[in-house]
Design a protein around this motif. Structure first.
Motif, PDB file in Angstrom:
ATOM      1  N   PRO A 407      10.729  54.683  52.404  1.00 43.30           N
ATOM      2  CA  PRO A 407      11.879  54.434  51.920  1.00 43.30           C
ATOM      3  C   PRO A 407      13.078  55.817  52.206  1.00 43.30           C
ATOM      4  CG  PRO A 407      10.479  55.167  50.245  1.00 43.30           C
ATOM      5  CD  PRO A 407       9.680  54.939  51.453  1.00 43.30           C
ATOM      6  N   VAL A 408      14.296  55.314  52.413  1.00 41.46           N
ATOM      7  CA  VAL A 408      15.314  56.366  52.600  1.00 41.46           C
ATOM      8  C   VAL A 408      16.345  55.646  51.831  1.00 41.46           C
ATOM      9  CG1 VAL A 408      14.362  57.481  54.643  1.00 41.46           C
ATOM     10  CG2 VAL A 408      15.895  55.438  54.814  1.00 41.46           C
ATOM     11  N   GLN A 409      17.176  56.485  51.629  1.00 41.40           N
ATOM     12  CA  GLN A 409      18.549  56.241  50.854  1.00 41.40           C
ATOM     13  C   GLN A 409      19.816  56.421  51.724  1.00 41.40           C
ATOM     14  OE1 GLN A 409      18.182  55.430  47.771  1.00 41.40           O
ATOM     15  NE2 GLN A 409      20.105  54.865  47.138  1.00 41.40           N
ATOM     16  N   VAL A 410      20.200  55.322  52.604  1.00 42.27           N
ATOM     17  CA  VAL A 410      21.343  55.432  53.542  1.00 42.27           C
ATOM     18  C   VAL A 410      22.041  54.103  53.719  1.00 42.27           C
ATOM     19  CG1 VAL A 410      19.798  56.975  55.055  1.00 42.27           C
ATOM     20  CG2 VAL A 410      19.592  54.158  55.189  1.00 42.27           C
ATOM     21  N   GLN A 411      23.100  54.023  54.115  1.00 39.72           N
ATOM     22  CA  GLN A 411      23.831  52.852  54.274  1.00 39.72           C
ATOM     23  C   GLN A 411      23.303  52.174  55.593  1.00 39.72           C
ATOM     24  OE1 GLN A 411      28.224  53.809  54.747  1.00 39.72           O
ATOM     25  NE2 GLN A 411      28.296  54.949  53.029  1.00 39.72           N
ATOM     26  N   VAL A 412      23.047  50.714  55.572  1.00 42.03           N
ATOM     27  CA  VAL A 412      22.540  50.122  56.534  1.00 42.03           C
ATOM     28  C   VAL A 412      23.008  50.113  57.435  1.00 42.03           C
ATOM     29  CG1 VAL A 412      21.259  47.760  57.138  1.00 42.03           C
ATOM     30  CG2 VAL A 412      21.043  48.607  54.640  1.00 42.03           C
ATOM     31  N   GLN A 413      24.297  49.663  57.551  1.00 44.77           N
ATOM     32  CA  GLN A 413      25.111  49.725  58.941  1.00 44.77           C
ATOM     33  C   GLN A 413      25.162  50.973  59.699  1.00 44.77           C
ATOM     34  OE1 GLN A 413      29.042  48.121  57.965  1.00 44.77           O
ATOM     35  NE2 GLN A 413      28.401  45.959  57.684  1.00 44.77           N
ATOM     36  N   GLU A 492      24.796  62.930  63.525  1.00 41.02           N
ATOM     37  CA  GLU A 492      24.811  64.202  62.777  1.00 41.02           C
ATOM     38  C   GLU A 492      25.568  63.958  61.374  1.00 41.02           C
ATOM     39  OE1 GLU A 492      26.235  69.021  63.204  1.00 41.02           O
ATOM     40  OE2 GLU A 492      27.516  67.351  63.614  1.00 41.02           O
ATOM     41  N   THR A 493      26.495  63.374  61.316  1.00 39.90           N
ATOM     42  CA  THR A 493      27.233  63.005  60.200  1.00 39.90           C
ATOM     43  C   THR A 493      26.335  61.966  59.096  1.00 39.90           C
ATOM     44  OG1 THR A 493      29.450  63.041  60.993  1.00 39.90           O
ATOM     45  CG2 THR A 493      29.530  61.943  58.856  1.00 39.90           C
ATOM     46  N   PHE A 494      25.650  61.172  59.569  1.00 39.45           N
ATOM     47  CA  PHE A 494      24.788  60.336  58.973  1.00 39.45           C
ATOM     48  C   PHE A 494      23.552  61.033  58.464  1.00 39.45           C
ATOM     49  CE2 PHE A 494      20.750  58.271  59.332  1.00 39.45           C
ATOM     50  CZ  PHE A 494      20.725  57.234  58.259  1.00 39.45           C
ATOM     51  N   VAL A 495      23.040  61.982  59.047  1.00 39.91           N
ATOM     52  CA  VAL A 495      21.872  62.730  58.662  1.00 39.91           C
ATOM     53  C   VAL A 495      22.281  63.715  57.337  1.00 39.91           C
ATOM     54  CG1 VAL A 495      20.225  64.290  59.420  1.00 39.91           C
ATOM     55  CG2 VAL A 495      20.440  62.437  60.844  1.00 39.91           C
ATOM     56  N   ARG A 496      23.390  64.326  57.743  1.00 42.52           N
ATOM     57  CA  ARG A 496      23.819  65.243  56.729  1.00 42.52           C
ATOM     58  C   ARG A 496      24.165  64.698  55.528  1.00 42.52           C
ATOM     59  NH1 ARG A 496      28.143  66.972  59.360  1.00 42.52           N
ATOM     60  NH2 ARG A 496      29.567  65.692  58.215  1.00 42.52           N
ATOM     61  N   GLU A 497      24.900  63.461  55.423  1.00 36.07           N
ATOM     62  CA  GLU A 497      24.984  62.774  54.246  1.00 36.07           C
ATOM     63  C   GLU A 497      23.848  62.340  53.680  1.00 36.07           C
ATOM     64  OE1 GLU A 497      27.941  59.650  55.126  1.00 36.07           O
ATOM     65  OE2 GLU A 497      29.787  61.258  55.358  1.00 36.07           O
ATOM     66  N   ALA A 498      22.787  61.955  54.276  1.00 32.77           N
ATOM     67  CA  ALA A 498      21.736  61.584  53.788  1.00 32.77           C
ATOM     68  C   ALA A 498      20.703  62.631  53.316  1.00 32.77           C
ATOM     69  CB  ALA A 498      20.816  60.557  54.738  1.00 32.77           C
ATOM     70  N   GLY A 499      21.352  63.962  53.313  1.00 31.48           N
ATOM     71  CA  GLY A 499      20.503  65.080  52.911  1.00 31.48           C
ATOM     72  C   GLY A 499      19.316  65.379  54.064  1.00 31.48           C
ATOM     73  N   THR A 512      13.807  64.100  76.253  1.00 33.83           N
ATOM     74  CA  THR A 512      14.090  64.428  75.185  1.00 33.83           C
ATOM     75  C   THR A 512      13.729  63.834  73.978  1.00 33.83           C
ATOM     76  OG1 THR A 512      16.263  65.183  76.447  1.00 33.83           O
ATOM     77  CG2 THR A 512      16.506  64.748  73.913  1.00 33.83           C
ATOM     78  N   ALA A 513      13.559  64.399  72.999  1.00 34.73           N
ATOM     79  CA  ALA A 513      12.963  63.839  71.699  1.00 34.73           C
ATOM     80  C   ALA A 513      13.940  64.358  70.588  1.00 34.73           C
ATOM     81  CB  ALA A 513      11.697  64.398  71.261  1.00 34.73           C
ATOM     82  N   VAL A 514      14.751  63.351  69.914  1.00 29.96           N
ATOM     83  CA  VAL A 514      15.573  63.575  68.794  1.00 29.96           C
ATOM     84  C   VAL A 514      15.020  63.017  67.607  1.00 29.96           C
ATOM     85  CG1 VAL A 514      17.945  63.117  67.938  1.00 29.96           C
ATOM     86  CG2 VAL A 514      17.676  63.137  70.423  1.00 29.96           C
ATOM     87  N   GLU A 515      14.666  64.066  66.648  1.00 34.76           N
ATOM     88  CA  GLU A 515      13.851  63.722  65.454  1.00 34.76           C
ATOM     89  C   GLU A 515      14.902  63.757  64.209  1.00 34.76           C
ATOM     90  OE1 GLU A 515       9.684  65.054  63.005  1.00 34.76           O
ATOM     91  OE2 GLU A 515      10.150  65.524  65.103  1.00 34.76           O
ATOM     92  N   LEU A 516      15.045  62.815  63.410  1.00 36.06           N
ATOM     93  CA  LEU A 516      15.714  62.705  62.134  1.00 36.06           C
ATOM     94  C   LEU A 516      14.826  62.854  61.117  1.00 36.06           C
ATOM     95  CD1 LEU A 516      18.344  60.027  62.831  1.00 36.06           C
ATOM     96  CD2 LEU A 516      18.269  62.372  63.947  1.00 36.06           C
TER      97      LEU A 516
END
Length: 532
Positions: A407-413, A492-499, A512-516
């Protein structure tokens, strides 16, 4: 018991006749070098060291004249005959040592010796002890005296304790300030009026990698002609009047050839004999300027983002109208083939416009919709069909979701847009064939447990320069017309707003590996579902 003062006189030709051991007084005549003081102290470690006072032309003064002149003098004085017998001492001598009589000065046939061995500065004399045990610093001078034609020695003593204490305090202050300069984080440079370095503090080694001794005698290290012109003007203005100061900002290269911005305050101490130059206190402000530049850039981007979000919001309203119009046209029975083809083209163009609008709104922080608790694994599985349509022929997609809820707290779109952006970037990094992996995993390590969304490819990879600029707005490595340079800004904006946090691992030829790393969303009325 006869009071005696055993003494010996030294001059440039060596010691005169007399005892060579157990001397209480060693008279250093003219013509002796400074090293002779050290030799005398080594040879007679418990003796007084005295200088021979200046003598007027003609025969020495008579004893009666000397006693009359020194009886009420503030300086302590004594007379000894050629055999060392103390014949007389004035009241100041008794007060200096705390004695009631000259005889009390003498114990066991000798005068009270200095309290400690070791050479004191010649101008300040000897360290001595009073009868009560207290110590003082005494300067001693001697003169020849005649007593009915027989030679005598006049010994004059001056209490230099306060003078010595002041000198010690000055020396301690000098050591203190020298230690401050040596350990200062800022660079301290003394230059002459022409900008040549007279002194450089050790901070130059830590700041720029140059040993201070390598900079002395050279002009200030200034990187560019404009810095030199500016420095020349400031040096001229500050050097025009004592006590004047000014600010100097300049650029310089370190020992590795890297450019540094330096900011300093320069002050005029040319008239100070202890300094004799212009003092420049400089500090490295390279990181400070970069931070200020970043803040200005952030403000600019924030304004641009708000403007873009406003425009995108209006565009979104117009897109909604066009979308409903297309649905109405597509709902009519059996449109002819040409109309149907045009409707498909319009629908694709509308989809691309909607995607760009969502990106602009995400940058402006107005992506629409409230954040909600979402199972990241389930959301990624649901996108698999869409992601497969993005890939090119010969490219493979792997979706791997660890067991359990994520579970994560994000905007689905926004989440869907981020996953699509990362997969599109991975696709474009691949050659004709390649593999893209999308994984959802648990990360129990670190200060807090996280859910990790990893998008990995085995493409060309990135060098350090590209990696450092990956989140810059409008930066892209794609061909013109193939990328907007906004995809990673949205991520970056999405990850920052999600904490959360972003980690990127890449190297040329290694993919390349991008890990959120996103925080676990836990309702306040439920215990954490996390198990390590």
């Amino acid at each position: 018991m006869t009071a005696r003062l055993r003494w010996i006189r030294l001059d440039g030709d060596g010691p005169a006749d007399g005892p060579t051991a157990a001397c209480e007084l060693v008279v250093l005549g003219p013509g002796l070098a400074p090293g002779d003081w050290e030799e005398a102290r080594r040879r007679w470690p418990r003796a007084w060291l005295a200088t021979e006072g200046p003598q007027a032309p003609g025969p020495p003064p008579a004893r009666e004249q000397v006693e009359a002149a020194l009886a009420g003098a503030p300086l302590a004085a004594a007379l000894a005959d050629e055999h060392g017998e103390l014949a007389w001492g004035n009241a100041a001598l008794l007060r200096m040592f705390g004695c009631a009589s000259v005889a009390a000065l003498v114990g066991g046939g000798g005068m009270v010796a200095p309290a400690a061995a070791g050479v004191e500065a010649p101008d300040l004399g000897n360290r001595a002890r009073r009868v009560d045990g207290s110590s003082m610093v005494v300067q001693v001078q001697t003169w020849p005296v005649l007593d009915r034609g027989q030679p005598m020695l006049a010994v004059v003593l001056r209490d230099a304790t306060d003078e010595r204490r002041a000198r010690d305090e000055l020396a301690r202050g000098a050591l203190y300030h020298r230690a401050l300069v040596a350990n200062a984080l800022d660079s301290i440079t003394i230059v002459d009026a022409d900008g040549l370095v007279l002194y450089q503090s050790p901070a130059s080694r830590a700041l720029l990698g140059f040993p201070p001794e390598e900079l002395v005698g050279l002009p200030l290290r200034l990187a560019f002609a404009e810095d030199r012109l500016r420095a020349r003007r400031v040096l001229a203005e500050v050097g025009a009047a004592p006590g004047r100061s000014g600010r100097l900002v300049y650029r310089t290269f370190d020992a590795q050839g890297r450019l540094h911005w330096m900011e300093g305050l320069i002050s005029n101490h040319l008239d100070n004999p202890l300094v004799g130059g212009l003092v420049l206190n400089s500090r490295d402000v390279t990181e400070k300027r970069a931070l200020e530049r970043g803040l200005r850039e952030a403000d600019r981007l924030r304004v641009a983002g708000l403007l873009g979000a406003t425009v995108a919001h209006d565009m979104n309203n117009m897109i909604a109208v066009v979308h409903h119009g297309l649905e109405a046209l597509e709902g009519r029975p059996s449109p002819d083939q040409e109309v149907a083809a045009r409707l498909v083209i319009m629908r694709e163009a509308l989809a691309r416009t909607s995607e760009l609008t969502r990106r602009l709104m995400a940058i402006g922080g107005r992506g629409g919709g409230a954040a909600e608790r979402v199972d990241l694994g389930r959301a990624v599985r649901g996108l698999r069909g869409l992601l497969e349509t993005i890939l090119r022929k010969g490219q493979a997609l792997e979706v791997d979701v660890a067991e359990g809820e994520h579970p994560v707290q994000v905007q689905v779109q926004e989440l869907e847009q981020v996953v699509v952006n990362l997969v599109v970037n991975a696709r474009d990094a691949l050659t004709a064939r390649g593999r893209i992996a999308v994984r959802v995993q648990r990360r129990p390590g670190g200060p807090y447990p996280r859910v990790a969304l990893v998008v990995e490819d085995d493409g060309a990879g990135m060098d350090e320069t590209t990696r450092a600029r990956i989140f810059e707005p409008f930066f892209t490595t794609k061909d013109p017309g193939q990328g907007t340079g906004l995809g990673m800004v949205v991520v970056e904006t999405f990850v920052r707003e999600a904490g959360g946090e972003i980690e990127i691992r890449s190297a040329p030829g290694r993919g390349t590996a991008v890990e959120l790393l996103l925080p676990i969303a836990v309702p306040q009325d439920e215990p954490s579902p996390w198990t390590a």
